[in-house]
Design a protein around this motif. Structure first.
Motif, PDB file in Angstrom:
ATOM      1  N   ALA A   8       0.838  -1.207   0.000  1.00 22.41           N
ATOM      2  CA  ALA A   8       0.000   0.000   0.000  1.00 22.41           C
ATOM      3  C   ALA A   8       0.870   1.253   0.000  1.00 22.41           C
ATOM      4  N   LYS A   9       1.975   1.226   0.752  1.00 24.88           N
ATOM      5  CA  LYS A   9       2.901   2.365   0.742  1.00 24.88           C
ATOM      6  C   LYS A   9       3.493   2.577  -0.650  1.00 24.88           C
ATOM      7  N   ARG A  10       3.912   1.468  -1.282  1.00 22.26           N
ATOM      8  CA  ARG A  10       4.514   1.556  -2.620  1.00 22.26           C
ATOM      9  C   ARG A  10       3.494   2.064  -3.641  1.00 22.26           C
ATOM     10  N   GLU A  62       3.882   9.827  -7.692  1.00 23.26           N
ATOM     11  CA  GLU A  62       4.778  10.068  -8.832  1.00 23.26           C
ATOM     12  C   GLU A  62       3.992  10.404 -10.086  1.00 23.26           C
ATOM     13  N   VAL A  63       2.962   9.624 -10.344  1.00 23.63           N
ATOM     14  CA  VAL A  63       2.139   9.855 -11.542  1.00 23.63           C
ATOM     15  C   VAL A  63       1.436  11.211 -11.455  1.00 23.63           C
ATOM     16  N   ALA A 108       2.540  13.796  -9.849  1.00 23.74           N
ATOM     17  CA  ALA A 108       3.542  14.842 -10.015  1.00 23.74           C
ATOM     18  C   ALA A 108       3.938  14.999 -11.491  1.00 23.74           C
ATOM     19  N   GLU A 109       3.959  13.892 -12.234  1.00 19.34           N
ATOM     20  CA  GLU A 109       4.304  13.961 -13.658  1.00 19.34           C
ATOM     21  C   GLU A 109       3.218  14.643 -14.462  1.00 19.34           C
ATOM     22  N   LYS A 110       1.976  14.516 -14.054  1.00 18.95           N
ATOM     23  CA  LYS A 110       0.871  15.124 -14.795  1.00 18.95           C
ATOM     24  C   LYS A 110       0.817  16.634 -14.622  1.00 18.95           C
ATOM     25  N   LYS A 111       1.429  17.156 -13.542  1.00 26.20           N
ATOM     26  CA  LYS A 111       1.398  18.598 -13.288  1.00 26.20           C
ATOM     27  C   LYS A 111       2.369  19.348 -14.133  1.00 26.20           C
TER      28      LYS A 111
END
Length: 107
Positions: free
Chosen positions: A92-94, A101-102, A104-107
């Motif tokens: 769940a942490k991973r 991450e995903v 942050a990449e979309k921003k």
């Protein structure tokens, strides 16, 4: 003059308040039974079939360790609920890290 069969049927029918009360009792009983199952799986050494005799010379009070590096840790207990809880929490942490991450990449 009323029909005796109809009055007999109406006399045996439950009203809405009684139906709601019985449903609330069923839901609470199901919740208690579900918690009992959870408590049994996280409880002492052998809660399932506890009435059967154990042929071993000592009770099951240990779990085989996956590796000496994991000894004494939650992830080291092979086929145990502790290990399953540990690996579920880690996954769940991973998952949360990957979702962050995903995002942050979309921003």
């Amino acid at each position: 003059m009323s029909n005796p069969v109809t009055s007999w049927i109406e006399g045996g029918m439950e009203d809405q308040a009684a139906l709601e009360k019985s449903m609330a009792n069923r839901v609470s009983e199901a919740s208690i039974n579900a918690q009992k199952i959870v408590d049994e799986s996280h409880g002492p050494y052998r809660s399932d079939n506890w009435w059967r005799g154990d042929r071993r010379s000592r009770e099951f009070d240990h779990f085989p360790c996956a590796s000496s590096a994991y000894k004494g840790k939650d992830e080291g207990s092979v086929s145990s609920y502790k290990a399953a809880r540990y690996y579920n929490a880690e996954s769940a942490k991973r998952r949360d890290e990957l979702l962050a991450e995903v995002a942050a990449e979309k921003k």
